[in-house]
Motif scaffolding. Sequence first.
Motif, PDB file in Angstrom:
ATOM      1  N   GLU A 106      46.729  46.554  33.069  1.00 36.30           N
ATOM      2  CA  GLU A 106      45.982  45.242  33.345  1.00 36.30           C
ATOM      3  C   GLU A 106      45.272  45.577  34.768  1.00 36.30           C
ATOM      4  O   GLU A 106      45.641  46.167  35.711  1.00 36.30           O
ATOM      5  CB  GLU A 106      46.916  44.200  33.358  1.00 36.30           C
ATOM      6  CG  GLU A 106      46.167  42.756  33.832  1.00 36.30           C
ATOM      7  CD  GLU A 106      47.073  41.437  33.534  1.00 36.30           C
ATOM      8  OE1 GLU A 106      46.918  40.709  32.748  1.00 36.30           O
ATOM      9  OE2 GLU A 106      47.864  41.525  34.487  1.00 36.30           O
ATOM     10  N   VAL A 107      44.088  45.137  34.773  1.00 36.83           N
ATOM     11  CA  VAL A 107      43.215  45.387  36.099  1.00 36.83           C
ATOM     12  C   VAL A 107      42.573  43.827  36.540  1.00 36.83           C
ATOM     13  O   VAL A 107      42.511  43.051  35.596  1.00 36.83           O
ATOM     14  CB  VAL A 107      41.930  46.133  35.767  1.00 36.83           C
ATOM     15  CG1 VAL A 107      42.242  47.713  35.394  1.00 36.83           C
ATOM     16  CG2 VAL A 107      40.903  45.539  34.763  1.00 36.83           C
ATOM     17  N   ALA A 130      35.007  44.423  37.837  1.00 35.95           N
ATOM     18  CA  ALA A 130      33.292  44.418  38.157  1.00 35.95           C
ATOM     19  C   ALA A 130      32.848  45.647  38.546  1.00 35.95           C
ATOM     20  O   ALA A 130      31.748  45.951  38.396  1.00 35.95           O
ATOM     21  CB  ALA A 130      33.445  43.513  39.279  1.00 35.95           C
ATOM     22  N   ALA A 131      33.882  46.589  39.183  1.00 35.84           N
ATOM     23  CA  ALA A 131      33.263  47.875  39.800  1.00 35.84           C
ATOM     24  C   ALA A 131      33.133  48.703  38.359  1.00 35.84           C
ATOM     25  O   ALA A 131      31.954  49.372  38.278  1.00 35.84           O
ATOM     26  CB  ALA A 131      34.146  48.579  40.613  1.00 35.84           C
ATOM     27  N   ALA A 156      29.180  50.138  36.735  1.00 35.68           N
ATOM     28  CA  ALA A 156      29.311  51.611  36.307  1.00 35.68           C
ATOM     29  C   ALA A 156      28.838  51.824  34.912  1.00 35.68           C
ATOM     30  O   ALA A 156      28.981  53.003  34.243  1.00 35.68           O
ATOM     31  CB  ALA A 156      30.489  52.414  36.765  1.00 35.68           C
ATOM     32  N   GLY A 157      28.756  50.700  33.960  1.00 41.63           N
ATOM     33  CA  GLY A 157      28.583  51.049  32.485  1.00 41.63           C
ATOM     34  C   GLY A 157      30.001  50.967  31.693  1.00 41.63           C
ATOM     35  O   GLY A 157      29.782  51.685  30.624  1.00 41.63           O
ATOM     36  N   MET A 172      34.046  33.487  39.465  1.00 40.88           N
ATOM     37  CA  MET A 172      33.817  34.281  40.405  1.00 40.88           C
ATOM     38  C   MET A 172      32.237  34.238  40.926  1.00 40.88           C
ATOM     39  O   MET A 172      31.811  34.899  41.830  1.00 40.88           O
ATOM     40  CB  MET A 172      34.258  35.754  40.372  1.00 40.88           C
ATOM     41  CG  MET A 172      35.705  35.815  40.394  1.00 40.88           C
ATOM     42  SD  MET A 172      36.337  37.348  40.101  1.00 40.88           S
ATOM     43  CE  MET A 172      35.629  38.444  41.397  1.00 40.88           C
ATOM     44  N   GLY A 173      31.396  33.736  39.976  1.00 42.75           N
ATOM     45  CA  GLY A 173      29.909  33.715  40.364  1.00 42.75           C
ATOM     46  C   GLY A 173      29.445  34.864  39.514  1.00 42.75           C
ATOM     47  O   GLY A 173      28.207  35.086  39.794  1.00 42.75           O
ATOM     48  N   ARG A 174      30.151  35.704  38.763  1.00 41.24           N
ATOM     49  CA  ARG A 174      29.734  36.871  38.169  1.00 41.24           C
ATOM     50  C   ARG A 174      28.935  36.283  36.872  1.00 41.24           C
ATOM     51  O   ARG A 174      28.971  35.336  36.335  1.00 41.24           O
ATOM     52  CB  ARG A 174      30.730  37.835  37.603  1.00 41.24           C
ATOM     53  CG  ARG A 174      31.627  38.144  38.622  1.00 41.24           C
ATOM     54  CD  ARG A 174      30.750  39.330  39.423  1.00 41.24           C
ATOM     55  NE  ARG A 174      31.987  39.807  40.480  1.00 41.24           N
ATOM     56  CZ  ARG A 174      31.532  40.771  41.132  1.00 41.24           C
ATOM     57  NH1 ARG A 174      30.346  41.561  40.875  1.00 41.24           N
ATOM     58  NH2 ARG A 174      32.511  41.334  41.994  1.00 41.24           N
TER      59      ARG A 174
END
Length: 108
Positions: free
Chosen positions: A4-5, A11-12, A16-17, A95-97
Amino acid sequence: MAREVDLETFAAAWSAGAVVLDVREPEEYRAAHVPGAHLAPLSMLAAALPRVPEGRTVYVICASGNRSQWAADRLAAAGMDALSVAGGTRGWAGMGRPVVTGSAPGVV
């Protein structure tokens, strides 16, 4: 159990695709999803496997992280490098993403 991340790591990778599979139901996906996420509902996950890019990490997301953990477990069992996104789309938006509505880019 699949790895799990957290949302920052995701987001990173997303920037990066990264390959992102959204395993929620189509109506949930249409309401709001991570830009670029491909719809692969749990009920159709097995059918989506042949279309998942090989050799890339797959980030699996749902509303909060429960369904994505289950799906990532199945993908990992099939030999894929699959990571569940903790917090899911709800946490991402919180998070506002960015999120988008509608059905594009479609089912994997």
